[in-house]
Every structure is written in structure tokens, then in C-alpha cells.
Scaffold this motif. Structure first.
Motif: not given
Length: 606
Positions: A233-243
């Protein structure tokens, strides 16, 4: 379950059940004082087993209980004694809110809850707080990863924290997850242990870090597979902002005490969370958060780290600026949960250890106001000076991802044999792909406290590549001790993830074109002593800390293709490559009062 009674002061209930709204049962150990008084509850939630005494490490639980608190240590969903499937991070807000309400209702509780814990145990605190549970009033977070996935451990500067992620997926959570995917009983555990040992062999000979593509890593350990997939996953993947707490600090109304280490992999996130809460409390008129940063790593708060000793009073147990860490917890909770606010009236909100001079300094905020922002410019012939060069010049090297620069220390959390902390970088200077820029010997002490940034003007023959920068303290005997480092992936130059999924996506660079790159080295507190020199190293890899960029524009997760790249760092008036250092005045000013050093400077005055 019948309470255990180890002594006359404390009772323990093992496997106390917390049934969530979806029917999942979480289990906890509850340590309570033997008293008729209703008392606050201190809750720790983590995935490393509630029965593991090493997780408590920095906090004396029995002392805290005897001081009038119920202490609860809970296995999170899908781990050890708790039921369900483990979904790291994403499960913790909803589960945390319910766990706080359950803890507040325990027998003997007065309905007030505080939280504590390090690493994932800090992340669960922030996740719970984002859900705004009414009973949660105070937090002490240690080495916290959850400001953003792009501030260390998961990613940094657009690059993946390869070693930390694989090491965590295997060493910290791998075996238990594999056990749960096998039949119960001795045979199932034996199967899990064999799978774990198979993967451990790959770590022992470093093959785990050289496997390409990464999607070909062994699938016998489910958590390692999950981690490997996240490396795609790259640095802008929405997963990275969860919680994650970035952008949500106005939702944090609890009293917050933040603890970190200069050589912790989560230092960037820890400081961002402190700053986020600081700004919120100023706007809302709330008490300021507290911050303690020592010369510590993720797993050690002792007086020695890497290849340096910082003196007895640098440890968390005998900090020269204050009482020990357990006592600091108790003082904080007494003030914020029991209303004894007078206990904090004379306690400076910020206590940081300044390396080099090896003293604690106390201040109201971090970073303190800098006396001067000094720009030290990279120059021809490896010079580092306060003025940029005038003639067009550059320094070049070849970066081969098949032969990356090995990691030596730093703010890391890597599996053995890679250790965190200040290590001499001199062995790396035999390589042709490491450039060093060094100042003249200093005539007087230079104290740097605050944020560090390297600006590079650079070109590459590749469509994507990395640039790594290190700040080192060069001793008179030639040792080049690592202070801080950072990385930027060229394709992430416009958004290393800090702008989230709404920012620019990664994009290739034009080979041969000069770009300006900003490399965040996070922050430090270090006095470069008279006679020492300041050094900036530049290279393109640090393996296995970060995944070596293949220079192809493809990811190491999907492709085994690699090509060498020719890199040029420009350093002249038109291309002023530099490091920016916040220079702090002498102790006793508003920049921080020094605490008497006792025996703490004996190692450094050389």
C-alpha cells in the motif's frame, strides 16, 4: 473466578470477562486494593498477553494498586485469552470505548477511568479517546505509534519501515496468531511452532529482507502475510488513517501525559500527538499536556543505549529531572483522577534529556523557542559550513538496491542483531555510496533542541529512488555517532503521507532533472561539545530499516526487478542543500532550565 490474594494489600482476579455488544468476550486480569473505598480504574489494553510481566516493565503495578487504584490489564480482541479475530488498529476504537465503560462499572470502581501503556498499549488509549467515552479522564501514553501510519513503524517519508513491520508481524504477534489458525491442543500448537521456526530461520540469515517480490514471503504465519500485504500500500492509502489521531485532537479532552525516547521508532508520532494536544488545550483553555523524552529506545529506558552511556540519572528509574516513571504516573493520576491538582503546580510540563551535555532540561513547551535557526550547507570536498558554496558543484554516487547500505542504530525497532540507538557510522564510510559533509571543529558548545530538516537538491538516473540523510556528532577520536536520520522516497516528494489520501498521489521523477527534497529527521536534543564536529551523511538506503527502492517505479511487494541509479547531490548558491538546526541558548533562559547534572556528564567531556 475466585480472587487470588498474593498479600494482604492486593487482590487479583484472573480472566475477568468483558462481553462486548457483538457478543465477543474479552478477558482481563484485575488488580485491586483491599479497601472499602471506591477508587479510580487504570486500564491497559494490548495484544501481548495480559499474563506477560515484561509488558508491565516500566510501571510497578503493585505499587500503583497500593496507592489506591484498580489496575486492569486486558487482552485485546483475538489475542490470547480474549475471543474473536485480531484486526490490528481498526478494532480498537469501538472495543476500547466499551472496555472503558466496563472498567468504570467494576466492583470497587468510583466510575473514573485512566489509561496507561506503551506501544500498541498507547495506541489503544488514543483509539478509545477518539470514541469519547464519558468515564475516560486521563491518559499516560508511552512510545505511541498512532498519530499517523506515515510517521514511523509503518511508513516514513513514503518508504516502508520494512524491518520493523516484518519483525513485529513475526516476533511480536506471529506465534499466537498462527496458533489460533491451527486446531486447539498440543498438536495444533506444535504445528504453529514449526511454522514460526521456519520463518525465524529466514530472519536469522536475513533472507526475510531480501525476498522479492515481498508477496512471495512464506504464508505459514497469517500475521506476516497481513504485514507483507500492507507493504504493497502506498503512503496515500485510506487504510493508513483509520483510528489515527492526526486531525482529530479537538476530540481529545482527557488529561494527557506523553512519554517517548529520542531513539524510539515512534518518536515522530509521539511528538505530533503531544503537539496536537498542546494546541487543542491552548485553544480550549485546558491544562497543558506533559511530555518526557529521554535518551531511550522503544524497549529500553536504561542509562545506556547503543554505543553510549548517558549517566545514571538518564534512566527512567532515576531521572535527574524528576522522580521515577512509576512515581510520575502516580502523581499524574492523583492530580487528574483524584483532584489533587496541587501535585502538578510546580512540575514543569516538559522534561527532556539533552544528549552530549547529558542533562535534563525543563520547559513549558516543546520545542522551545530557538535562539537561531542555523542553516549548515553541504559543500564541495565534503565541507559543511554556514555559507553555501558559490561555484556550481555536486557530489555523485551510484546506488545499487542489490547492495544497500546496512542499518547501524537509529530510532528503530528491528529484530536482532539490529539494535537501536547511537552507533558509530564510521564503518559505513568505506562504501562509495555514502557521502559525508563535516564541519570544522567547534570552538564552543552548540546545543540543538527541536525539529530537524535536511533540504537536498538532487537528481537521479531513475524514475523513482530514495534519499537518506543522517545527522551525526563527530567526536575528537573520530567516532561519528548517529543523532537522527530520515528518508524521502522521490515519488512521495509532494506527499509523504502527511497530507493523507486527499493529497497528491506518488508520481515518478524525470531522470536527470534536479528536484528539491525535504527530509524530516524528526527532532532531537543534543549538545555538540567544543572540539566536536557536526556531520551530515547522505545516501539512498538503510537496510533492513527501510525497503530498498528498486529504482524502477515498481514496488518491492509486486516486483523483483531492480536497477542501479546514478545520484547527484548539488550544493552551490543555486542549489543550497543544507540541514536546518534549531540552536538553543544557554540553560536558564526561556529555552529550558538545566537540572544539575550530578554524575551525568562524565562520559561526554572528551
Amino acid at each position: 473466578m475466585k480472587p487470588e490474594t498474593p498479600d494482604a494489600d492486593v487482590t487479583i482476579v484472573f480472566d475477568a470477562t468483558c462481553t462486548l455488544s457483538d457478543g465477543t468476550v474479552l478477558r482481563a486480569n484485575v488488580y485491586a486494593p483491599r479497601t472499602d473505598e471506591k477508587v479510580p480504574v487504570l486500564l491497559l489494553r494490548h495484544p501481548y498477553s495480559k499474563d506477560n510481566p515484561f509488558v508491565m516493565g516500566y510501571l510497578d503495578v503493585f505499587r500503583v494498586v497500593r496507592a489506591g487504584y484498580i489496575v486492569v490489564i486486558q487482552d485485546v480482541r483475538g489475542r490470547f485469552a480474549s475471543d474473536g479475530e485480531f484486526a490490528p488498529t481498526t478494532q480498537e476504537q469501538a472495543d476500547g470505548v466499551e472496555a472503558v465503560a466496563w472498567a468504570a462499572a467494576l466492583a470497587g470502581s468510583n466510575g473514573i477511568v485512566g489509561t496507561w501503556g506503551a506501544s500498541y498499549g498507547a495506541e489503544t488509549q488514543w483509539s478509545s479517546a477518539l470514541g469519547r467515552p464519558a468515564a475516560l479522564k486521563s491518559m499516560v501514553t508511552v512510545n505511541s505509534p498512532s498519530h499517523s501510519h506515515t510517521r514511523g513503524f509503518v511508513m516514513r517519508g513514503g518508504a516502508h519501515e520494512l524491518g520493523s513491520r516484518l519483525g513485529w508481524g513475526h516476533g511480536a504477534v506471529g506465534l499466537e496468531s498462527t496458533r489460533r489458525h491451527n486446531p486447539p491442543g498440543a498438536e495444533g500448537f506444535a504445528n504453529a511452532l514449526r511454522a514460526h521456526a521456519e520463518v525465524q530461520d529466514l530472519f536469522d540469515d536475513d533472507k526475510i529482507f531480501t525476498t522479492r517480490p515481498l508477496r512471495d514471503l512464506p504464508t505459514a504465519e497469517p500475521m506476516l502475510t497481513w504485514v507483507a500485504e500492507s507493504l504493497g500500500r502506498d503512503s496515500t492509502d485510506p487504510w493508513r488513517s483509520i483510528n489515527m489521531t492526526a486531525g482529530h485532537y479537538d476530540d481529545i479532552d482527557q488529561a494527557v501525559f506523553v512519554v517517548g525516547g529520542w531513539y524510539d521508532v515512534f518518536l515522530g508520532s509521539t511528538l505530533e500527538q503531544y503537539r496536537g494536544v498542546l494546541e487543542h488545550t491552548k485553544r480550549a483553555g485546558l491544562p497543558l499536556p506533559h511530555l518526557v523524552i529521554g535518551p531511550w529506545s522503544h524497549t529500553s529506558q536504561a542509562d545506556r543505549l547503543g554505543e553510549l552511556a548517558f549517566g545514571t540519572f538518564s534512566s527512567a528509574f532515576f531521572p535527574g529531572a524528576d522522580v521515577g516513571l512509576t512515581e510520575q504516573h502516580l502523581r499524574w493520576y492523583d492530580a487528574t483522577l483524584k483532584g489533587r491538582t496541587e501535585l502538578l503546580e510546580n512540575v514543569p510540563p516538559v522534561r527532556i534529556f539533552v544528549m552530549g551535555e547529558n542533562r535534563w532540561r525543563i520547559m513549558n513547551e516543546f520545542p522551545p523557542r530557538a535562539h537561531e535557526l542555523q542553516r549548515w550547507y553541504l559543500g564541495a570536498d565534503g565541507e559543511l559550513a554556514l555559507q553555501p558554496g558559490h561555484e556550481a558543484s555536486g557530489s555523485s554516487y551510484s546506488y545499487d538496491p542489490a547492495d544497500p547500505v546496512p542499518t547501524r542504530g537509529g530510532a528503530t525497532l528491528l529484530p536482532p542483531p539490529y539494535q537501536p540507538g547511537p552507533f558509530d557510522q564510521s564503518p559505513l564510510y568505506e562504501r562509495s555510496d555514502v557521502l559525508s559533509f563535516t564541519s570544522a571543529a567547534l570552538d564552543e558548545d552548540v546545543t540543538v533542541i527541536g525539529d530537524l530538516e535536511v533540504t537536498l537538491f538532487a537528481s537521479s538516473s531513475a524514475v523513482d529512488t530514495d534519499f537518506v540523510a543522517r545527522l551525526c556528532d563527530v567526536y575528537p577520536d573520530g567516532r561519528s555517532m548517529l543523532i537522527a536520520d530520515g528518508i524521502i522516497r522521490a515519488s512521495a516528494r509532494e506527499n509523504d503521507g502527511s497530507l493523507g489520501s486527499a493529497g497528491p498521489r506518488p508520481s515518478p521523477i524525470e531522470p536527470g532533472t534536479v528536484y528539491e527534497y525535504r527530509i524530516d529527521l524528526w527532532a532531537t536534543a543534543n549538545t555538540f561539545l567544543a572540539g566536536h564536529r557536526i556531520r551530515v551523511d547522505v545516501t539512498s538506503s538503510s537496510n533492513p530499516r527501510w525497503d530498498p527502492n528498486p529504482n524502477t517505479g515498481k514496488t518491492a511487494y509486486t516486483s523483483a526487478e531492480r536497477v542501479a541509479a546514478e545520484q547527484t547531490i548539488f550544493h552551490d548558491a543555486a542549489h543550497p542543500s543544507r540541514i536546518t538546526l534549531p540552536i538553543i541558548g544557554t540553560p536558564g533562559t526561556e529555552t529550558g532550565r538545566a537540572v544539575p547534572a550530578s554524575d551525568s556528564t562524565k562520559n561526554e567531556r572528551q
